[in-house]
Design an enzyme around this catalytic site. Structure first.
Site, PDB file in Angstrom:
ATOM      1  N   LYS A  76     -13.474  -3.632  -1.850  1.00 32.44           N
ATOM      2  CA  LYS A  76     -12.113  -2.354  -1.311  1.00 32.44           C
ATOM      3  C   LYS A  76     -11.195  -2.056  -1.679  1.00 32.44           C
ATOM      4  O   LYS A  76     -10.144  -3.121  -1.464  1.00 32.44           O
ATOM      5  CB  LYS A  76     -13.003  -2.277   0.283  1.00 32.44           C
ATOM      6  CG  LYS A  76     -12.466  -0.834   0.570  1.00 32.44           C
ATOM      7  CD  LYS A  76     -13.825  -0.171   1.134  1.00 32.44           C
ATOM      8  CE  LYS A  76     -13.629   1.359   1.433  1.00 32.44           C
ATOM      9  NZ  LYS A  76     -13.329   1.804   0.028  1.00 32.44           N
ATOM     10  N   LYS A 100      -6.469  -7.912   4.209  1.00 31.90           N
ATOM     11  CA  LYS A 100      -6.489  -6.752   5.784  1.00 31.90           C
ATOM     12  C   LYS A 100      -8.020  -6.760   5.630  1.00 31.90           C
ATOM     13  O   LYS A 100      -8.346  -6.398   7.166  1.00 31.90           O
ATOM     14  CB  LYS A 100      -5.837  -5.429   4.857  1.00 31.90           C
ATOM     15  CG  LYS A 100      -5.804  -4.109   5.845  1.00 31.90           C
ATOM     16  CD  LYS A 100      -5.203  -3.143   4.928  1.00 31.90           C
ATOM     17  CE  LYS A 100      -3.639  -2.958   4.495  1.00 31.90           C
ATOM     18  NZ  LYS A 100      -3.534  -1.575   4.027  1.00 31.90           N
ATOM     19  N   LYS A 112      -7.762  -2.913  -5.997  1.00 29.68           N
ATOM     20  CA  LYS A 112      -7.545  -2.144  -5.835  1.00 29.68           C
ATOM     21  C   LYS A 112      -7.062  -1.854  -7.392  1.00 29.68           C
ATOM     22  O   LYS A 112      -7.560  -2.472  -8.273  1.00 29.68           O
ATOM     23  CB  LYS A 112      -5.482  -2.168  -5.641  1.00 29.68           C
ATOM     24  CG  LYS A 112      -5.355  -1.138  -5.094  1.00 29.68           C
ATOM     25  CD  LYS A 112      -5.362  -1.186  -3.698  1.00 29.68           C
ATOM     26  CE  LYS A 112      -4.583   0.857  -3.156  1.00 29.68           C
ATOM     27  NZ  LYS A 112      -4.040   0.309  -1.962  1.00 29.68           N
ATOM     28  N   THR A 196      -5.669   6.240  10.050  1.00 23.86           N
ATOM     29  CA  THR A 196      -4.835   5.290  10.217  1.00 23.86           C
ATOM     30  C   THR A 196      -3.552   5.308  10.819  1.00 23.86           C
ATOM     31  O   THR A 196      -2.854   4.253  11.893  1.00 23.86           O
ATOM     32  CB  THR A 196      -3.550   5.791   8.691  1.00 23.86           C
ATOM     33  OG1 THR A 196      -4.592   4.920   6.797  1.00 23.86           O
ATOM     34  CG2 THR A 196      -2.717   4.110   8.007  1.00 23.86           C
ATOM     35  N   ASN A 227       1.495  12.185   5.738  1.00 25.58           N
ATOM     36  CA  ASN A 227      -0.282  12.119   5.966  1.00 25.58           C
ATOM     37  C   ASN A 227       0.492  11.340   7.392  1.00 25.58           C
ATOM     38  O   ASN A 227      -0.516  11.055   8.163  1.00 25.58           O
ATOM     39  CB  ASN A 227      -1.409  11.973   5.137  1.00 25.58           C
ATOM     40  CG  ASN A 227      -2.290  11.219   5.808  1.00 25.58           C
ATOM     41  OD1 ASN A 227      -2.867  10.658   5.914  1.00 25.58           O
ATOM     42  ND2 ASN A 227      -2.352  12.537   5.868  1.00 25.58           N
ATOM     43  N   SER A 354     -12.544   3.706   6.635  1.00 26.14           N
ATOM     44  CA  SER A 354     -13.343   3.893   5.415  1.00 26.14           C
ATOM     45  C   SER A 354     -14.642   3.110   4.858  1.00 26.14           C
ATOM     46  O   SER A 354     -15.889   3.866   4.760  1.00 26.14           O
ATOM     47  CB  SER A 354     -12.827   3.071   3.898  1.00 26.14           C
ATOM     48  OG  SER A 354     -11.976   3.782   3.344  1.00 26.14           O
TER      49      SER A 354
HETATM   50  P1  NAD Z   1       2.229  11.292   1.482  1.00 26.00           P
HETATM   51  O1  NAD Z   1       2.885  11.447   0.377  1.00 26.00           O
HETATM   52  O2  NAD Z   1       1.260  11.276   2.808  1.00 26.00           O
HETATM   53  O3  NAD Z   1       3.766  10.829   2.736  1.00 26.00           O
HETATM   54  C1  NAD Z   1       5.352   9.909   1.926  1.00 26.00           C
HETATM   55  C2  NAD Z   1       5.614  10.114   3.382  1.00 26.00           C
HETATM   56  O4  NAD Z   1       8.031   9.217   3.059  1.00 26.00           O
HETATM   57  C3  NAD Z   1       6.818  11.655   3.154  1.00 26.00           C
HETATM   58  O5  NAD Z   1       7.355  11.797   4.235  1.00 26.00           O
HETATM   59  C4  NAD Z   1       7.733  11.757   1.723  1.00 26.00           C
HETATM   60  O6  NAD Z   1       8.327  12.160   2.224  1.00 26.00           O
HETATM   61  C5  NAD Z   1       8.501   9.657   3.126  1.00 26.00           C
HETATM   62  N1  NAD Z   1       8.797   9.346   1.576  1.00 26.00           N
HETATM   63  C6  NAD Z   1       8.856   9.095  -0.317  1.00 26.00           C
HETATM   64  N2  NAD Z   1      10.010   8.650  -0.736  1.00 26.00           N
HETATM   65  C7  NAD Z   1      10.436   8.744   0.376  1.00 26.00           C
HETATM   66  C8  NAD Z   1      12.347   7.909   0.873  1.00 26.00           C
HETATM   67  N3  NAD Z   1      12.062   7.410  -0.984  1.00 26.00           N
HETATM   68  N4  NAD Z   1      12.639   7.218   1.341  1.00 26.00           N
HETATM   69  C9  NAD Z   1      12.471   7.329   2.944  1.00 26.00           C
HETATM   70  N5  NAD Z   1      11.363   8.609   2.714  1.00 26.00           N
HETATM   71  C10 NAD Z   1       9.877   9.140   1.455  1.00 26.00           C
HETATM   72  O7  NAD Z   1       1.963   9.098   2.106  1.00 26.00           O
HETATM   73  P2  NAD Z   1       1.157   8.512   3.315  1.00 26.00           P
HETATM   74  O8  NAD Z   1      -0.113   8.531   2.894  1.00 26.00           O
HETATM   75  O9  NAD Z   1       1.816   9.240   4.423  1.00 26.00           O
HETATM   76  O10 NAD Z   1       1.209   7.057   2.955  1.00 26.00           O
HETATM   77  C11 NAD Z   1       2.788   6.637   3.870  1.00 26.00           C
HETATM   78  C12 NAD Z   1       2.469   4.514   3.771  1.00 26.00           C
HETATM   79  O11 NAD Z   1       1.438   4.239   4.325  1.00 26.00           O
HETATM   80  C13 NAD Z   1       2.247   4.680   2.052  1.00 26.00           C
HETATM   81  O12 NAD Z   1       3.033   2.951   2.163  1.00 26.00           O
HETATM   82  C14 NAD Z   1       1.163   3.966   2.341  1.00 26.00           C
HETATM   83  O13 NAD Z   1      -0.273   3.410   1.134  1.00 26.00           O
HETATM   84  C15 NAD Z   1       0.393   3.545   3.440  1.00 26.00           C
HETATM   85  N6  NAD Z   1      -0.713   3.813   3.835  1.00 26.00           N
HETATM   86  C16 NAD Z   1      -1.221   4.789   3.772  1.00 26.00           C
HETATM   87  C17 NAD Z   1      -2.665   5.282   4.691  1.00 26.00           C
HETATM   88  C18 NAD Z   1      -3.794   6.272   4.262  1.00 26.00           C
HETATM   89  O14 NAD Z   1      -4.643   6.183   4.584  1.00 26.00           O
HETATM   90  N7  NAD Z   1      -3.283   7.261   4.142  1.00 26.00           N
HETATM   91  C19 NAD Z   1      -3.086   3.598   4.456  1.00 26.00           C
HETATM   92  C20 NAD Z   1      -2.728   2.363   4.407  1.00 26.00           C
HETATM   93  C21 NAD Z   1      -1.589   2.489   3.765  1.00 26.00           C
END
Ligand code: NAD
Length: 424
Positions: A76, A100, A112, A196, A227, A354
């Site tokens: 997954k 995880k 992945k 999340t 998000n 998921s």
């Molecule tokens: P997203 O793209 O919706 O949001 C990312 C945020 O980080 C935005 O606010 C963006 O402006 C900010 N950002 C981007 N680059 C940056 C930088 N250089 N410095 C500071 N801020 C910065 O992404 P997301 O889905 O919220 O995911 C965020 C993190 O969580 C990632 O590492 C992702 O792998 C991890 N993650 C997400 C999920 C999920 O369900 N979306 C699940 C597990 C892990």
């Protein structure tokens, strides 16, 4: 989402993983022979995908799918679209997914995928053709009981819908469980978009209760208001925490008296706009070193590094982003006895939801949002409690990351052991 490597540029996303595996090996906790099962992925596939562009030309996009370990179940993991995607990065992320799923106690292995592309440069039609072509190339290795993709960086429910449709066109069968993160109308789960973040809030609640902190007196700074960060800010605010800072790629908003998170969330949802509420503007670097109770990196990897680790003033770090703390910084924080609740527990709510989507698809019984939230909460409380038991076992002092790795590695190797002659 930006995925550039962080300020040091020296440590890779998975240095922490390798360091932990080596620690196991050195401590003699697990024989090197067994750990070798986890040092390499089981299956690596890569395809250069040709796509017809709108102007009639053909462009080729390198792509990957890594099925890291399938001892615990079908593999997954998400598919990311980004110009910097490469085999090493996908390997590392697939490895983390294997751990995880074990920490979250869901019956999946880890995988992945990725395509080296800047999706912003493609038209809607080109994006659809590329996404469908990915499934054409990989479909023999995908399936609800084989390998189940999901969204990741720059991929969303719309792309998952194309991918499900393409898989079904090829196989001729309705197979909703082949992919998760779909729109609800196509078999997606209620609550997926904030799962999340809800998971992170549940884990933090558990921790705060455990150590005798009070939510109302707990200040929180969150890097990233995308998000994950925005929904988490909302959940924590609603639970009584004092969210004093949030940021996006352009910088942060800070109010020592607490931000108006509800207004921020409502106004900026989808737009990532956090600067119109009279709060003080601060840099991301300053946010990371604020004197708060809880620091939550929820943006990108490699944010707490050797460059800023001595300046971190939070009492606890909750890793919502994947890999936000480098190996060296992790060791430094452990020496200062600052607990770091690792990504493979803190953000496991996403993969748990998921799994719930896959369960609903395979049983054809669909749950209400309330049921999803209740099940997610109970599941993650259980995952936290399992780790706490390992962490507080009398014979050893462990960090939260060590406890998570212990649980995950042992679970994967036990599963391998039952399947083969490897002692489990
Ligand atoms: P997203 O793209 O919706 O949001 C990312 C945020 O980080 C935005 O606010 C963006 O402006 C900010 N950002 C981007 N680059 C940056 C930088 N250089 N410095 C500071 N801020 C910065 O992404 P997301 O889905 O919220 O995911 C965020 C993190 O969580 C990632 O590492 C992702 O792998 C991890 N993650 C997400 C999920 C999920 O369900 N979306 C699940 C597990 C892990």
């Amino acid at each position: 989402m930006d995925t550039d490597l962080g300020p040091t540029g020296t440590e890779t996303l998975c240095d922490v993983c390798t360091t932990e595996l080596d620690r196991f090996s050195k401590a003699g906790a697990l024989a090197d022979r067994e750990l070798s099962l986890l040092r390499q992925p089981k299956r690596r596939i890569n395809v250069n995908i040709p796509v017809r562009m709108d102007d009639g030309s053909i462009e080729v996009f390198p792509s990957f799918r890594i099925q890291y370990n399938s001892a615990r179940g079908p593999t997954k993991g998400g598919i990311r679209y980004h110009p910097s995607v490469n085999a090493d990065e996908v390997d590392e992320l697939a490895f983390l997914m294997s751990l995880k799923c074990a920490v979250a106690n869901i019956p999946f292995g880890g995988a992945k995928g990725g395509i080296q592309v800047d999706p912003g440069e493609l038209s809607e039609g080109e994006l659809e053709r590329l996404s469908r072509a990915y499934v054409k190339e990989y479909h023999e290795n995908l399936g609800p009981n084989t390998d189940i993709p999901a969204p990741d960086v720059n991929t969303d429910s719309r792309i998952m819908a194309w991918m499900r449709d393409e898989y079904e066109s090829i196989t001729g069968r309705q197979t909703p469980g082949v992919i998760t993160g779909k729109p609800v109308e196509l078999g997606g789960s209620e609550g997926r978009e904030y799962a999340t973040s809800l998971g992170g809030a549940v884990i933090l609640d558990r921790f705060v209760d455990d150590v005798g902190m009070t939510r109302e007196k707990t200040t929180v700074a969150i890097q990233g208001f995308g998000n994950v960060g925005s929904h988490l800010a909302r959940f924590l605010h609603d639970r009584g925490y004092d969210v004093v800072a949030v940021s996006n790629v352009d910088g942060g908003a800070y109010d020592s008296n607490g931000l108006d998170v509800t207004a921020l969330f409502e106004t900026s949802e989808g737009g990532d706009d956090i600067f119109e509420f009279g709060a003080e503007e601060i840099s991301n670097a300053a946010l990371l070193t604020l004197d708060v109770d809880v620091l939550i990196p929820a943006a990108i990897e490699n944010q707490i590094t050797e460059n800023n680790m001595t300046d971190i003033r939070a009492d606890v770090v909750l890793e919502m982003a994947n890999g936000p703390t480098t190996a060296r910084a992790d060791t430094h924080l452990a020496e200062r006895e600052i607990p770091v609740i690792p990504d493979i527990l803190a953000n496991a709510g996403g993969v748990t939801a998921s799994y719930f989507e896959w369960v609903q698809n395979t049983t054809n019984e669909y749950w209400t949002e309330k049921t999803v939230r209740e099940k997610l909460t109970a599941h993650l409380r259980g995952a936290y409690d399992d780790l706490r038991e390992i962490k507080t076992a009398p014979e050893m002092t462990r960090t939260w990351r060590e406890a998570a790795y212990t649980r995950a590695v042992e679970s994967v190797l036990r599963a391998e052991g039952y399947r083969s002659n490897v002692e489990g």
